[in-house]
Each structure stands twice: as structure tokens, then as C-alpha cells.
Design a protein around this motif. Structure first.
Motif, PDB file in Angstrom:
ATOM      1  N   ALA A  72     -84.166 -21.266   2.891  1.00 29.95           N
ATOM      2  CA  ALA A  72     -82.712 -21.287   3.737  1.00 29.95           C
ATOM      3  C   ALA A  72     -82.368 -22.657   4.549  1.00 29.95           C
ATOM      4  O   ALA A  72     -81.435 -22.680   4.876  1.00 29.95           O
ATOM      5  CB  ALA A  72     -82.546 -20.064   4.449  1.00 29.95           C
ATOM      6  N   GLY A  73     -83.326 -23.473   4.597  1.00 26.58           N
ATOM      7  CA  GLY A  73     -83.210 -24.712   5.538  1.00 26.58           C
ATOM      8  C   GLY A  73     -82.293 -25.620   4.867  1.00 26.58           C
ATOM      9  O   GLY A  73     -81.472 -25.997   5.939  1.00 26.58           O
ATOM     10  N   PRO A  74     -82.295 -25.809   3.777  1.00 27.27           N
ATOM     11  CA  PRO A  74     -80.968 -26.514   3.298  1.00 27.27           C
ATOM     12  C   PRO A  74     -79.563 -26.133   3.506  1.00 27.27           C
ATOM     13  O   PRO A  74     -78.417 -26.741   3.908  1.00 27.27           O
ATOM     14  CB  PRO A  74     -81.158 -27.037   1.913  1.00 27.27           C
ATOM     15  N   ALA A  75     -79.577 -24.810   3.256  1.00 29.07           N
ATOM     16  CA  ALA A  75     -78.105 -24.142   3.587  1.00 29.07           C
ATOM     17  C   ALA A  75     -77.731 -24.376   5.294  1.00 29.07           C
ATOM     18  O   ALA A  75     -76.660 -24.480   5.395  1.00 29.07           O
ATOM     19  CB  ALA A  75     -78.184 -22.670   3.052  1.00 29.07           C
ATOM     20  N   LEU A  76     -78.845 -24.019   5.901  1.00 27.44           N
ATOM     21  CA  LEU A  76     -78.570 -24.153   7.446  1.00 27.44           C
ATOM     22  C   LEU A  76     -78.057 -25.604   7.804  1.00 27.44           C
ATOM     23  O   LEU A  76     -77.358 -25.810   8.664  1.00 27.44           O
ATOM     24  CB  LEU A  76     -79.990 -23.733   8.264  1.00 27.44           C
ATOM     25  N   SER A  77     -78.990 -26.564   7.203  1.00 28.23           N
ATOM     26  CA  SER A  77     -78.570 -27.858   7.587  1.00 28.23           C
ATOM     27  C   SER A  77     -77.260 -28.249   7.305  1.00 28.23           C
ATOM     28  O   SER A  77     -76.516 -29.001   8.015  1.00 28.23           O
ATOM     29  CB  SER A  77     -79.526 -28.703   7.030  1.00 28.23           C
ATOM     30  N   GLU A  78     -76.902 -27.914   6.081  1.00 32.93           N
ATOM     31  CA  GLU A  78     -75.423 -27.971   5.627  1.00 32.93           C
ATOM     32  C   GLU A  78     -74.311 -27.439   6.398  1.00 32.93           C
ATOM     33  O   GLU A  78     -73.493 -27.791   6.778  1.00 32.93           O
ATOM     34  CB  GLU A  78     -75.085 -27.530   4.128  1.00 32.93           C
ATOM     35  N   ALA A  79     -74.703 -26.161   7.021  1.00 33.45           N
ATOM     36  CA  ALA A  79     -73.570 -25.382   7.731  1.00 33.45           C
ATOM     37  C   ALA A  79     -73.363 -25.869   8.974  1.00 33.45           C
ATOM     38  O   ALA A  79     -72.532 -25.953   9.706  1.00 33.45           O
ATOM     39  CB  ALA A  79     -74.027 -24.008   7.795  1.00 33.45           C
ATOM     40  N   LEU A  80     -74.740 -26.531   9.255  1.00 39.67           N
ATOM     41  CA  LEU A  80     -74.582 -27.111  10.953  1.00 39.67           C
ATOM     42  C   LEU A  80     -74.121 -28.819  10.982  1.00 39.67           C
ATOM     43  O   LEU A  80     -74.210 -29.224  11.874  1.00 39.67           O
ATOM     44  CB  LEU A  80     -75.966 -27.020  11.784  1.00 39.67           C
ATOM     45  N   ALA A  81     -74.120 -29.316   9.900  1.00 31.11           N
ATOM     46  CA  ALA A  81     -73.849 -30.759   9.840  1.00 31.11           C
ATOM     47  C   ALA A  81     -72.560 -30.952  10.367  1.00 31.11           C
ATOM     48  O   ALA A  81     -71.658 -30.326  10.357  1.00 31.11           O
ATOM     49  CB  ALA A  81     -73.393 -31.213   8.351  1.00 31.11           C
ATOM     50  N   GLY A  82     -72.647 -32.059  11.482  1.00 31.36           N
ATOM     51  CA  GLY A  82     -71.572 -32.655  12.306  1.00 31.36           C
ATOM     52  C   GLY A  82     -71.459 -31.737  13.634  1.00 31.36           C
ATOM     53  O   GLY A  82     -70.439 -32.157  14.542  1.00 31.36           O
ATOM     54  N   THR A  83     -72.329 -30.624  13.724  1.00 29.06           N
ATOM     55  CA  THR A  83     -71.999 -29.762  14.858  1.00 29.06           C
ATOM     56  C   THR A  83     -72.837 -30.369  16.134  1.00 29.06           C
ATOM     57  O   THR A  83     -72.742 -29.970  17.359  1.00 29.06           O
ATOM     58  CB  THR A  83     -72.560 -28.515  14.953  1.00 29.06           C
ATOM     59  N   GLY A  84     -73.777 -31.268  16.061  1.00 28.85           N
ATOM     60  CA  GLY A  84     -74.734 -31.613  16.837  1.00 28.85           C
ATOM     61  C   GLY A  84     -75.837 -30.699  17.257  1.00 28.85           C
ATOM     62  O   GLY A  84     -76.653 -31.213  18.068  1.00 28.85           O
ATOM     63  N   ILE A  85     -75.910 -29.563  16.633  1.00 28.68           N
ATOM     64  CA  ILE A  85     -76.937 -28.611  16.886  1.00 28.68           C
ATOM     65  C   ILE A  85     -78.208 -28.980  15.949  1.00 28.68           C
ATOM     66  O   ILE A  85     -78.021 -29.105  14.509  1.00 28.68           O
ATOM     67  CB  ILE A  85     -76.419 -26.987  16.322  1.00 28.68           C
ATOM     68  N   ALA A  86     -79.313 -29.391  16.496  1.00 28.32           N
ATOM     69  CA  ALA A  86     -80.514 -29.439  15.559  1.00 28.32           C
ATOM     70  C   ALA A  86     -81.204 -28.104  14.990  1.00 28.32           C
ATOM     71  O   ALA A  86     -80.707 -27.183  15.539  1.00 28.32           O
ATOM     72  CB  ALA A  86     -81.683 -30.292  16.567  1.00 28.32           C
ATOM     73  N   CYS A  87     -81.578 -28.409  13.862  1.00 25.47           N
ATOM     74  CA  CYS A  87     -82.030 -27.161  13.100  1.00 25.47           C
ATOM     75  C   CYS A  87     -83.220 -27.433  12.525  1.00 25.47           C
ATOM     76  O   CYS A  87     -83.823 -28.491  12.167  1.00 25.47           O
ATOM     77  CB  CYS A  87     -81.134 -26.665  12.112  1.00 25.47           C
ATOM     78  N   GLY A  88     -84.026 -26.464  11.726  1.00 23.92           N
ATOM     79  CA  GLY A  88     -85.143 -26.446  11.200  1.00 23.92           C
ATOM     80  C   GLY A  88     -85.456 -25.130  10.338  1.00 23.92           C
ATOM     81  O   GLY A  88     -84.812 -24.106  10.692  1.00 23.92           O
ATOM     82  N   ALA A  89     -86.413 -25.138   9.516  1.00 17.86           N
ATOM     83  CA  ALA A  89     -86.722 -24.060   8.685  1.00 17.86           C
ATOM     84  C   ALA A  89     -88.125 -23.934   8.522  1.00 17.86           C
ATOM     85  O   ALA A  89     -88.991 -24.643   8.697  1.00 17.86           O
ATOM     86  CB  ALA A  89     -86.135 -24.076   7.407  1.00 17.86           C
ATOM     87  N   GLY A  90     -88.760 -22.570   8.557  1.00 18.16           N
ATOM     88  CA  GLY A  90     -90.152 -22.102   8.193  1.00 18.16           C
ATOM     89  C   GLY A  90     -90.710 -21.838   9.551  1.00 18.16           C
ATOM     90  O   GLY A  90     -89.998 -21.791  10.445  1.00 18.16           O
ATOM     91  N   GLU A  91     -92.013 -21.475   9.363  1.00 16.99           N
ATOM     92  CA  GLU A  91     -92.814 -20.923  10.453  1.00 16.99           C
ATOM     93  C   GLU A  91     -92.692 -22.075  11.670  1.00 16.99           C
ATOM     94  O   GLU A  91     -92.679 -21.493  12.845  1.00 16.99           O
ATOM     95  CB  GLU A  91     -94.211 -20.913  10.140  1.00 16.99           C
ATOM     96  N   ALA A  92     -93.032 -23.309  11.455  1.00 19.72           N
ATOM     97  CA  ALA A  92     -93.219 -24.207  12.391  1.00 19.72           C
ATOM     98  C   ALA A  92     -91.680 -24.415  13.251  1.00 19.72           C
ATOM     99  O   ALA A  92     -91.830 -24.720  14.433  1.00 19.72           O
ATOM    100  CB  ALA A  92     -93.229 -25.625  11.869  1.00 19.72           C
ATOM    101  N   ALA A  93     -90.639 -24.212  12.534  1.00 20.57           N
ATOM    102  CA  ALA A  93     -89.252 -24.330  13.218  1.00 20.57           C
ATOM    103  C   ALA A  93     -89.172 -23.250  14.034  1.00 20.57           C
ATOM    104  O   ALA A  93     -88.627 -23.310  15.264  1.00 20.57           O
ATOM    105  CB  ALA A  93     -88.146 -24.490  12.284  1.00 20.57           C
ATOM    106  N   VAL A  94     -89.641 -21.836  13.795  1.00 19.26           N
ATOM    107  CA  VAL A  94     -89.641 -20.846  14.494  1.00 19.26           C
ATOM    108  C   VAL A  94     -90.306 -20.956  15.692  1.00 19.26           C
ATOM    109  O   VAL A  94     -89.895 -20.633  16.811  1.00 19.26           O
ATOM    110  CB  VAL A  94     -89.829 -19.450  13.900  1.00 19.26           C
ATOM    111  N   MET A  95     -91.733 -21.546  15.675  1.00 16.78           N
ATOM    112  CA  MET A  95     -92.436 -21.851  16.699  1.00 16.78           C
ATOM    113  C   MET A  95     -91.774 -23.009  17.741  1.00 16.78           C
ATOM    114  O   MET A  95     -92.008 -22.793  18.787  1.00 16.78           O
ATOM    115  CB  MET A  95     -93.904 -22.276  16.378  1.00 16.78           C
TER     116      MET A  95
END
Length: 404
Positions: A72-95
């Protein structure tokens, strides 16, 4: 008595919400939005719904968003594009989200999956608002030891434990003789055994009182949820198993009872609205926050009823009570086996009574009564994984047996 406007505010508290797209997470978001001057949202974590997580991150002004499902990472990145909110996906991002600087971490990731991120969020001075009971069921001894070692403040978010936490303020811990947690009884409270044997997942998901996620709703129908809450209370309040009990209370207004040595009883009451324990858990130094919730109309209710829990029809509660009394690794096995069994029930692979049968078989197969308590989170996760594998084998073996 001072009102909320008169209470000192200080700097806004930084909050991270683990499990932001679930029912507790959304209720927490409502509370945070209502007190936007009190909270700054550091991070939000969701499971796999990138769109819902992005919407929530934008609405809360979060600085970071993480989705557990890497796909779901690409969809999250696309949805937050231009918002200034950093994002990530997977176990490392959750941690990463769990370990970002925050004053309060709301731990509401469902199931044993929430254990590692919640422990990762622990550091000196942080408050963990705990909505994930599996942290204490799967790794209670290690979890509490870590919290004490780091000076972490634990606040209960489950309505029953939050009610007990408040009611315990009426006296000294050493004067408590017993604690009672209440249960609504779930959708099957009045069903006979014959009808229960034919119960479907759709019927189990029709909770009469609470709006919750699917897994916890099924657990409420089987009363396993109340068993898990007993184990949670055992660790949170250092209360021996024999001094913890359950009463079924369909009105869901009385959430917990504290019994004192002089015969007095202190009760924690509230409307069945998860925002109430959440806003209490997020309060600071006893200064309560406002919440736009209707007062309970006791006259309209007319009365309360209480019943003893039926552990013959709802054997999951009895299994949880036995695991709590055994201690050691039994609660870890209980929780892992239950998660697999509930998934099998939801998939139509076993019947309602099959949940308890599967959990009991896993407890026997793992010789849970002789397992030591996990000494660390890693040990708990290892036992959890072993139990899940053994439980799947049990289910597969039963499915392959010829019908006699």
C-alpha cells in the motif's frame, strides 16, 4: 471546581497514534481534533487502507504516516503528494513512526502485531495509552518490566480498565480485595447451545452495544475478549488471578468495580462511548478534558442487570481464566491460537464452538501449562509464531479427517 478553560494548558503534547484507522484510532482522532490546542500529531500508523490513513493524516496535520502493508506504500505516497507529510510503508516505517519523538503514544494496533511497535515506543517519560490488550496477554511480564525500567507511564484505554484505574483512586492498593470487569454479553448472550453451534460470522459481528473492529467483535461474542481483559488487568493492577472476576452487564454503563476490605465498592460508570476512556487516558496531571457527550439518563434506563458469565456456553472465557491461573507461556499461546481460530471462523472453516475447541487443542499441543513466561518481547514473538504454526496444523489436520 475549575473547568477545563481554567486548567493550565502548557505546550501542546505530541501524540502518535498506532492503529489510527481502526475504531479506537478514529475515536482518538475525534478527541484530538476537539482539543487541537492541546495536541500536535507526530505520526499515524494504519494497516493497509492507504486512502483512509492519508485522509486522517491530513485532517490531523500529522508529520509522518506509515502503512503496515508494504504493497500500500505507493498509494499512500500518491495520496500524500504535496501535503508535506512524510510517509513510509512496511515494518520499518511502522517502527519509525513508533520511535519518533512524542509525549504520548496511543497503542491501538490490533492483536499481537501491536506488541513490537508498542514496546519500541517506550522511552523515559513517555506515556503509553494502551488499547492493545495483547501486549500484556502475550508478553505481560516482559512488557511491564520494560515499562518500569524505562519509567514509562501506562494509561488504560479499554473502558473496563480505565474505569478500574479511576475507581482505584478511592483508596490504597493494599486495601483492594477484588476487581470486577463487566461484559455486555455480546450478540449471543441469550442464545441456546443449539443455536450457537450454527452461529455465523455475520451474526457474531452484530454487537448490541459497541462498534468495533471485526476481530475484537468476534472475541466479544465468544467472551474471549473478556478473558483477555482479565489477563490485562492481572498485569496492569498486579492483581492475583483469583481476585479478578467477570459479571455480564448488558447495559454497559458500569464498566468496573473495585471491592475494598471494609466492604465498600467503588464503581466506574460511563456511557458506552470509547471517546470517554480515551479522553481520560490523554489527560494530564488529573486535569480532565471536555468531551461533548450526553450525560447518562439513569431515570430513562430504569435499572441495571447483572448476570454470572456462562463458561459452559462460552468456553473461551474459561480457557482464558485457566491460562491466567497457569501463567507462564499459557496466555501467549492462548492469544496466538485464538487469533488463528477467529480467522478460521470468519473464513467459514470452523463453526463458532470451533474457536474454543481449536484454542484448547493448541494449549494442549504446546504443553502451555509447563512453558515459562516469555522473558523478552523477542521470546514472546517466537512463542507466538510457533503457536500460530501449530494451530494451523491442528486446523488442517481436522479439515482433512473423513466425516464418520
Amino acid at each position: 471546581m475549575p473547568n477545563d478553560d481554567e486548567a493550565p494548558t502548557g505546550a501542546p503534547r505530541r501524540i502518535t497514534i498506532l492503529g489510527a484507522t481502526g475504531s479506537v484510532g478514529r475515536s482518538t482522532a475525534d478527541v484530538v481534533r476537539a482539543h487541537a490546542d492541546r495536541f500536535v500529531v507526530e505520526a499515524v500508523v494504519g494497516g493497509r487502507d492507504a486512502g483512509a490513513l492519508a485522509d486522517l493524516a491530513v485532517a490531523l496535520g500529522a508529520r509522518f504516516a506509515a502503512v503496515a502493508d508494504e504493497a500500500a506504500g505507493p498509494a499512500l505516497s500518491e495520496a500524500l503528494a504535496g501535503t508535506g507529510i512524510a510517509c513510509g510503508a512496511g515494518e520499518a516505517a511502522v517502527m519509525e513512526a513508533a520511535t519518533r519523538e512524542a509525549d504520548v503514544v496511543l497503542a491501538a494496533i490490533s492483536g499481537a502485531a501491536g506488541l513490537a511497535p508498542t514496546v519500541a515506543a517506550m522511552r523515559p517519560g513517555v506515556t503509553i495509552a494502551l488499547a492493545n490488550k495483547e501486549c500484556l496477554v502475550s508478553a505481560g511480564v516482559a512488557f511491564m518490566a520494560q515499562a518500569r525500567r524505562l519509567g514509562v507511564t501506562l494509561r488504560a484505554v479499554d473502558s473496563e480498565h480505565n474505569a478500574l484505574e479511576q475507581a482505584l483512586g478511592a483508596g490504597r492498593p493494599e486495601d483492594v480485595t477484588a476487581l470486577t470487569l463487566t461484559a455486555s454479553g455480546g450478540p449471543f448472550r441469550t442464545w441456546e447451545r443449539e443455536r450457537l453451534a450454527r452461529a455465523t460470522p455475520k451474526e457474531a459481528l452484530k454487537h448490541p452495544t459497541w462498534s468495533m473492529g471485526a476481530k475484537i467483535t468476534i472475541d466479544s461474542a465468544s467472551l474471549m475478549n473478556k478473558g483477555l481483559e482479565l489477563i490485562e488487568a492481572h498485569h496492569l493492577f498486579s492483581m492475583p488471578a483469583e481476585r479478578l472476576e467477570v459479571l455480564v452487564h448488558p447495559q454497559s454503563i458500569v464498566h468496573g468495580l473495585v471491592h475494598w476490605r471494609d466492604g465498600s465498592i467503588t464503581a466506574g460508570l460511563a456511557a458506552p462511548d470509547m471517546r470517554i476512556p480515551i479522553v481520560n487516558a490523554l489527560s494530564v496531571d488529573g486535569a480532565r478534558l471536555d468531551l461533548d457527550v450526553a450525560r447518562v439518563d439513569f431515570a430513562a434506563l430504569g435499572g441495571f442487570t447483572f448476570e454470572r458469565a456462562d463458561t459452559e456456553r462460552f468456553r473461551c472465557l474459561a480457557l482464558a481464566q485457566a491460562a491466567m491461573a497457569q501463567g507462564g507461556g499459557a496466555p501467549t499461546v492462548l492469544n496466538a491460537a485464538n487469533e488463528i481460530a477467529v480467522a478460521a471462523f470468519c473464513a467459514g472453516r470452523i463453526g463458532f464452538f470451533g474457536i474454543a475447541d481449536t484454542v484448547e487443542a493448541a494449549l494442549d499441543a504446546m504443553s502451555a501449562a509447563r512453558l515459562p513466561a516469555p522473558g523478552s518481547v523477542a521470546d514472546a514473538l517466537t512463542l507466538d509464531a510457533e503457536t500460530r504454526a501449530r494451530t494451523r496444523e491442528i486446523l488442517q489436520d481436522r479439515a482433512s479427517r473423513p466425516i464418520s
